[in-house]
Write an enzyme that holds these catalytic residues in place. Structure first.
Site, PDB file in Angstrom:
ATOM      1  N   PHE A 166       0.638  -1.457   0.159  1.00 56.42           N
ATOM      2  CA  PHE A 166       0.162  -0.148  -0.370  1.00 56.42           C
ATOM      3  C   PHE A 166       0.994   1.280   0.472  1.00 56.42           C
ATOM      4  O   PHE A 166       1.846   1.663   1.015  1.00 56.42           O
ATOM      5  CB  PHE A 166      -0.797   0.231   1.380  1.00 56.42           C
ATOM      6  CG  PHE A 166      -2.049   0.859   1.360  1.00 56.42           C
ATOM      7  CD1 PHE A 166      -3.003   1.006   0.503  1.00 56.42           C
ATOM      8  CD2 PHE A 166      -1.998   2.374   2.226  1.00 56.42           C
ATOM      9  CE1 PHE A 166      -3.586   2.337   0.563  1.00 56.42           C
ATOM     10  CE2 PHE A 166      -3.180   3.725   1.553  1.00 56.42           C
ATOM     11  CZ  PHE A 166      -3.421   3.301   0.937  1.00 56.42           C
TER      12      PHE A 166
ATOM     13  N   ASP B 171       2.931  -5.837   7.573  1.00 57.31           N
ATOM     14  CA  ASP B 171       1.543  -5.268   7.511  1.00 57.31           C
ATOM     15  C   ASP B 171       0.286  -5.940   7.324  1.00 57.31           C
ATOM     16  O   ASP B 171       0.275  -6.384   6.152  1.00 57.31           O
ATOM     17  CB  ASP B 171       1.140  -3.885   6.701  1.00 57.31           C
ATOM     18  CG  ASP B 171      -0.084  -2.914   6.828  1.00 57.31           C
ATOM     19  OD1 ASP B 171      -0.858  -3.795   6.801  1.00 57.31           O
ATOM     20  OD2 ASP B 171       0.510  -2.373   5.977  1.00 57.31           O
TER      21      ASP B 171
ATOM     22  N   TYR C  62     -10.563  -1.026  11.065  1.00 58.27           N
ATOM     23  CA  TYR C  62     -11.912  -0.417  10.251  1.00 58.27           C
ATOM     24  C   TYR C  62     -11.457  -1.314   9.130  1.00 58.27           C
ATOM     25  O   TYR C  62     -12.452  -0.753   8.247  1.00 58.27           O
ATOM     26  CB  TYR C  62     -11.427   0.817   9.514  1.00 58.27           C
ATOM     27  CG  TYR C  62     -10.465   2.064   9.342  1.00 58.27           C
ATOM     28  CD1 TYR C  62      -9.747   1.195   7.613  1.00 58.27           C
ATOM     29  CD2 TYR C  62      -8.927   2.352   9.594  1.00 58.27           C
ATOM     30  CE1 TYR C  62      -9.429   1.762   7.289  1.00 58.27           C
ATOM     31  CE2 TYR C  62      -8.250   2.676   9.112  1.00 58.27           C
ATOM     32  CZ  TYR C  62      -7.848   2.175   7.043  1.00 58.27           C
ATOM     33  OH  TYR C  62      -6.891   2.391   6.977  1.00 58.27           O
ATOM     34  N   LYS C  63     -11.024  -2.138   8.593  1.00 60.65           N
ATOM     35  CA  LYS C  63     -11.290  -3.194   7.396  1.00 60.65           C
ATOM     36  C   LYS C  63     -12.064  -4.165   8.117  1.00 60.65           C
ATOM     37  O   LYS C  63     -13.817  -4.252   8.084  1.00 60.65           O
ATOM     38  CB  LYS C  63     -10.065  -3.181   6.731  1.00 60.65           C
ATOM     39  CG  LYS C  63      -9.533  -2.076   6.462  1.00 60.65           C
ATOM     40  CD  LYS C  63      -8.214  -2.731   5.519  1.00 60.65           C
ATOM     41  CE  LYS C  63      -7.768  -1.381   5.058  1.00 60.65           C
ATOM     42  NZ  LYS C  63      -8.212  -0.900   3.413  1.00 60.65           N
TER      43      LYS C  63
ATOM     44  N   ARG D 108     -13.207  -4.315  -7.330  1.00 64.60           N
ATOM     45  CA  ARG D 108     -12.089  -4.814  -6.244  1.00 64.60           C
ATOM     46  C   ARG D 108     -14.143  -5.624  -5.158  1.00 64.60           C
ATOM     47  O   ARG D 108     -14.528  -4.473  -5.159  1.00 64.60           O
ATOM     48  CB  ARG D 108     -11.141  -4.209  -5.140  1.00 64.60           C
ATOM     49  CG  ARG D 108     -10.369  -4.941  -4.116  1.00 64.60           C
ATOM     50  CD  ARG D 108      -9.549  -3.868  -3.905  1.00 64.60           C
ATOM     51  NE  ARG D 108      -9.747  -2.843  -3.059  1.00 64.60           N
ATOM     52  CZ  ARG D 108     -10.139  -2.289  -1.865  1.00 64.60           C
ATOM     53  NH1 ARG D 108      -8.745  -2.762  -1.906  1.00 64.60           N
ATOM     54  NH2 ARG D 108      -9.972  -1.070  -1.917  1.00 64.60           N
TER      55      ARG D 108
END
Lengths: 397, 397
Positions: A113, A184, A209-210, A356
């Site tokens: 990312f 990560d 938060y995912k 996605r």
């Protein structure tokens, strides 16, 4: 076995929405608003400053860290919650580099990312011109782990393709050549079983938060292997990482363990939401979630490939080689995703052509998957991007 | 003129509590729970991932920054909200040092809040052995600003004594010798009128959970003077400080202005609470709050000195030389503060002997001040610390 119909009932999903974007932002657990309301009125409102002790606010970063630790193969006391993922990447990378001061190369890959790369660029610039961020293609990471490498900075699951790195193998390779690992887990925690201790990982970071459904802007977490925790450099040495924050000494002394990675005053309201969201994980195990995630994503791939021949799978076909998301390439992917969202099927788009979709068994089932593919097939048959007015609009933007 | 009875009615203070600790944590604005509930159910719950655009979450750090900017003498677009104060100190100090790479000394004072010093120690350690954090007594700061100093890192209002530094004079002195200024407004924002532009300050940081009533763990803010904003180093170079975060480039390019000091995903729930709390500031001005804070603190000092002869004023006697808090020294201050809190008068204690009281006109009035002093006088007359059982308990702890 987990009752996934029961976990689904714990989420407040909007009517008519099929939410395949929990890999970006998990939906609202239905219990969160009342929990937050109680926290606001009874804790902040009534206890005021004494809430830091009376309501246990001060201990929340470690208590929530322990709850997350159970999902990622960490023991109690090894994970601290706080700040944002970018901040935690900075801390982990600085501490990892400090363990190998004789080496100057950080290895990452082009599927990482971007914020991880940006943070590394900023840190290395500050450390001096000798330092290098070396980027290779994801499939070249293993070969690129040489004895030049100080630290590997790898996101386990690729945010675009869902491609899953082999954490155990890469960590083993890194340790063979004397490198330190920073993992990560942004798209891993709550999505795939992670065994930090089993893999021998040195540092790990992630967000909540995912797949953990902590809400927009929910805090991040950091793991430090116990063998490093007592000497890891806390580069962002804030008072709550101090051995005795309320002694108000003029000199910093790092806390005993991962507590030293705490920085400033933690976000109590966000943590209360996260705490409530984590309750749902008491009803299941990571292994059962993973098995069902594979069932759902395999169904999705089969249905899309049957009904939508224009789309090309951009994720690994082997479910063991991907996380909990599936991506397809499609030239008109941006327009198709906009049309999907307008029809209540929420996925997302990543340039140049990636559509996605996230598979989150806590609140998605087979009917949802079939329903989403049916709408996708309609949109593709509809081919709005071939219409004159769409082309005209596209030409001016 | 501000109707301070009206502002007081907007806070949900517990029955029987006189809250003189708003300098640590502001109380709950009564409108916050409903505002948060709406944000959770209507924004997170219904909009899901689209809330980042639809509900304006992504813009909140700058929009709230503008609201805070009005209270501290900054123009729109010069303040960004996010992270914690310690993180923002790190960013500001790193950027300030980058503007004076030829100098290696950071000047601060022993009255600064320890976390600022800890963060500076961590940063300077990373930058290398040439760097020095030089600490002097607060009253020696002006004389210590010499042409050796790269950056002054000063908290305007002393967290223990309430002593107020002269921001304009120290900034002028710093600029005369070529130093860069970082001002910490933790006890200033919402407490005293601050004129960053007028003073010519270079960088400023502050928190929002004290006088701005943003709630426990409310985010911090950072100000960068417009003359620096386009070239300031964003040491914590996270994706939301990137010029184009959603381009997902592999290389970092700093955003145009203070936006570059944004780091990761901002805490939307905490920001919603802060946004609601800031509404109250629309009913008044910083000048009127300041005038009334002086009235209240002068009344408090006069009443305490008349009724509690054992206490010694530890704050400057001149109200223009202190912030919005008053501290008294008292040998048995810890026990006296515990007794006060048990009676519903909430101040706090700072070792070794400081009893600290904050004066916050938005929700405190003369009756509250007189009521608090009356209870303090009773406790002092009571002298529980002279009783045998208290002495016995103290001996074992």
């Amino acid at each position: 076995m987990t009752d996934f119909a029961a976990t689904k009932a714990l989420f407040a999903l909007p009517e008519g929405v099929l939410y395949l974007d929990g890999n970006s932002l998990g939906p609202l657990p239905a219990a969160v608003p009342d929990r937050i309301d109680a926290m606001l009125r009874e804790e902040w409102g009534q206890m005021l400053i004494t809430g830091w002790n009376q309501a246990g606010w001060m201990e929340m970063p470690m208590r929530l860290g322990d709850r997350i630790g159970r999902l990622i193969g960490a023991e109690p006391g090894q994970v601290a919650v706080g700040d944002t993922l970018s901040i935690k990447v900075y801390q982990a990378l600085a501490a990892a580099l400090d363990l190998r001061p004789d080496r100057k190369v950080v290895l990452s890959d082009t599927g990482n990312f971007p914020s991880d790369l940006y943070i590394a660029q900023g840190l290395l610039k500050m450390l001096g011109p000798d330092y290098e961020l070396r980027l290779v293609a994801p499939e070249e990471v293993e070969a690129a782990i040489t004895d030049e490498i100080a630290v590997t900075l790898i996101t386990e699951v690729d945010y675009r393709s869902g491609r899953l790195h082999d954490m155990a193998a890469l960590t083993r390779k890194a340790h063979e050549v004397g490198a330190v690992t920073v993992w990560d887990l942004a798209h891993s925690a709550g999505a795939t079983p992670v065994d930090l201790a089993g893999a021998g990982a040195d540092f790990a970071v992630g967000c909540t938060y995912k797949y953990l459904n902590g809400g927009p802007g929910a805090p991040a977490f950091i793991y430090v292997a116990p063998r490093h925790a007592g000497r890891a450099l806390p580069a962002l040495s804030g008072w709550l990482g101090h051995e005795a924050p309320f002694a108000f000494d003029l000199d910093y002394r790092a806390g005993a363990g991962v507590e030293r990675m705490r920085v400033g005053t933690p976000p109590v309201i966000q943590m209360a939401a996260l705490d409530c969201a984590l309750d749902i994980w008491e009803m299941t195990t990571m292994e059962q979630v993973r098995a069902r995630s594979i069932t759902l994503s395999e169904l999705f791939i089969a249905e899309v490939e049957a009904a939508c021949p224009g789309l090309t799978l951009a994720s690994p076909r082997d479910p063991q080689a991907r996380g909990s998301q599936v991506s397809f390439r499609f030239d008109e992917g941006y327009a198709a995703m906009q049309a999907l969202i307008a029809r209540g099927v929420i996925g997302d788009f990543r340039a140049p052509d990636i559509m996605r979709f996230g598979f989150t068994p806590l609140y998605l089932d087979e009917d949802d998957v079939r329903g989403a593919v049916a709408i996708l097939a309609e949109i593709l048959n509809d081919k709005l991007w071939d219409r004159a007015e769409y082309k005209a609009r596209k030409a001016v933007t």
